[in-house]
Enzyme design. Sequence first.
Site, PDB file in Angstrom:
ATOM      1  CE  LYS A 244      -3.268   2.513   2.954  1.00 36.27           C
ATOM      2  NZ  LYS A 244      -3.956   2.529   4.266  1.00 36.27           N
TER       3      LYS A 244
ATOM      4  CG  ASP B 145      -5.500   8.113   4.665  1.00 42.46           C
ATOM      5  OD1 ASP B 145      -6.383   8.711   4.017  1.00 42.46           O
ATOM      6  OD2 ASP B 145      -5.726   7.150   5.421  1.00 42.46           O
TER       7      ASP B 145
ATOM      8  CE  LYS C 269      -6.370   8.789   8.018  1.00 37.19           C
ATOM      9  NZ  LYS C 269      -6.864   7.598   8.732  1.00 37.19           N
TER      10      LYS C 269
ATOM     11  CG  ASP D 264      -1.977   5.135   5.009  1.00 36.30           C
ATOM     12  OD1 ASP D 264      -1.860   4.085   5.663  1.00 36.30           O
ATOM     13  OD2 ASP D 264      -3.036   5.485   4.462  1.00 36.30           O
TER      14      ASP D 264
ATOM     15  CG  ASP E 185      -9.802   7.297   7.049  1.00 35.28           C
ATOM     16  OD1 ASP E 185      -8.777   7.421   6.344  1.00 35.28           O
ATOM     17  OD2 ASP E 185      -9.766   7.246   8.296  1.00 35.28           O
TER      18      ASP E 185
ATOM     19  CD  GLU F  40      -6.862   5.296   2.521  1.00 40.19           C
ATOM     20  OE1 GLU F  40      -5.720   4.949   2.859  1.00 40.19           O
ATOM     21  OE2 GLU F  40      -7.764   5.515   3.337  1.00 40.19           O
TER      22      GLU F  40
ATOM     23  NE  ARG G 167     -10.836  -1.290   3.890  1.00 41.87           N
ATOM     24  CZ  ARG G 167     -11.354  -1.449   5.113  1.00 41.87           C
ATOM     25  NH1 ARG G 167     -12.546  -1.997   5.262  1.00 41.87           N
ATOM     26  NH2 ARG G 167     -10.672  -1.062   6.181  1.00 41.87           N
TER      27      ARG G 167
END
Length: 478
Positions: A246, A251, A258, A269, A328, A330, A332
């Site tokens: 990933k 993010d 967030k 991230d 959030d 995202e 996956r």
Amino acid sequence: MNVDVRQRSLHDADAALVAVGLYEGEALPEDVAGAPGAADAKGSYKAMTRLYPGGPERLLVVGLGERDGLDAEKLRVLAALVAGEARRLEATSLAWAPPSFEDEEAAAEALVTGTILGAYRFDRFKGAGEDDEPKARLESLTLLGPAELAGAVETARVYSEAANRARDLQETPANFAKPEDLARRAEEIAAGNDNVTVEILDGDAIRAKGMGGIAAVSQGGPVEPRLIVLRYRGGGSGPTLGFVGKGVTFDTGGIGLKPSAGMQEMKFDMSGASAVLEATAAIAELGLPVDLVTVVPSTENMPSGTAVKPGDVITQYNGKTVEVNNTDAEGRLILADALAYAIELGAERVVDLATLTGAVLIALGSTYAAVISNDDELAGELSAAGEETGELVWRLPLHPEYAEMMKGTVADLSNLAKKREAGSITAASFLREFVDDTPWAHVDIAGTAWNVNRAYTGKGGSGYGVRLLVQLVRDLVE
């Protein structure tokens, strides 16, 4: 760091700091037992006593604890503590007399690993005043042992420096570590090894291929995504291995923003991406006989008038439709495209690494990463590699009921479970929809990627996953 093996005595070590281990209840080597201060040396674990024997400039006695209680992980910790002592003394060279240990090569690897990881510093953006001289760094490590340890020492140097490069990527602020920068690092890896090739898909190519997850996550900001593919052809006779990481370089959570407190940590991230890129580089440098395809989907996740909205429906690369019920969640979405693409490119066994869920931190803390897999053999191999490297994993279950929680209302799937429970498992159940019957293991590293606070990882990026994946391949081919 320059690392070598020499057959020399403690007095002939020719290093600014020389470390020698002492087991609990045992005596120091004869050549230092009479040195001033030797009577104060203790063998209790982590005890350190500095001697001035008149040979090495400084000699450090390191407590090893009980002989039957010492293992590779404890040696890594001790080596990192000694590296910290070298920093305090501004020693640029260090020599270790490896303790007697059942597996000499494992001990040598542990000492090299702990030293290199423990000596790590990220100071790229720190300036120095006019009167400040650069602080001394540890530049060389010598193991005082037989020449037969040279192979293990070199292997440890390669994968430990790769882990530190991954930490550099992790620590770099998001305005200097965009998807295009990860792509540039992949190009450097390929340029440095004849057996590695690289393919980079830009935003237009990603959208043209129908990779709806990456396209949707990236559409909220001006930074174009990248899909990075590295191929390493090591001539292996086994199945082609796939790594997927990933690569969300920052993010915000998208429209589901967030909280601002601590959001600066969301530069981490992309820790899965940094791990698979540098693990690939290390595997290629070591020349391990395996065929490997590494895929990194990379993007920012930003809020704006063009951002994907809660409830929007997207189509992933394998044709499945997804309700984006949490912007959030995202990671996956982009991993789903990358997993399907890696398998299309020939990956026959796949491991993905991702800072995927905060739930894994609640479940396992920062000691273990979670492994969720559709294949018992692959899960077991990862567990064994974790035990060998100290990058521990703990397997969590899959069950049809978890998959049922990820079914959509107006689309095939939802990226948010119907119930707020088993968050790490339901996220993995979503990913499973994109691997079909290919043996696959998902490693959720949200708790282990940074702020692990082990002696050799410190408080920042840990580089978690590099050594795990390298060891996985070593175990498969040896």
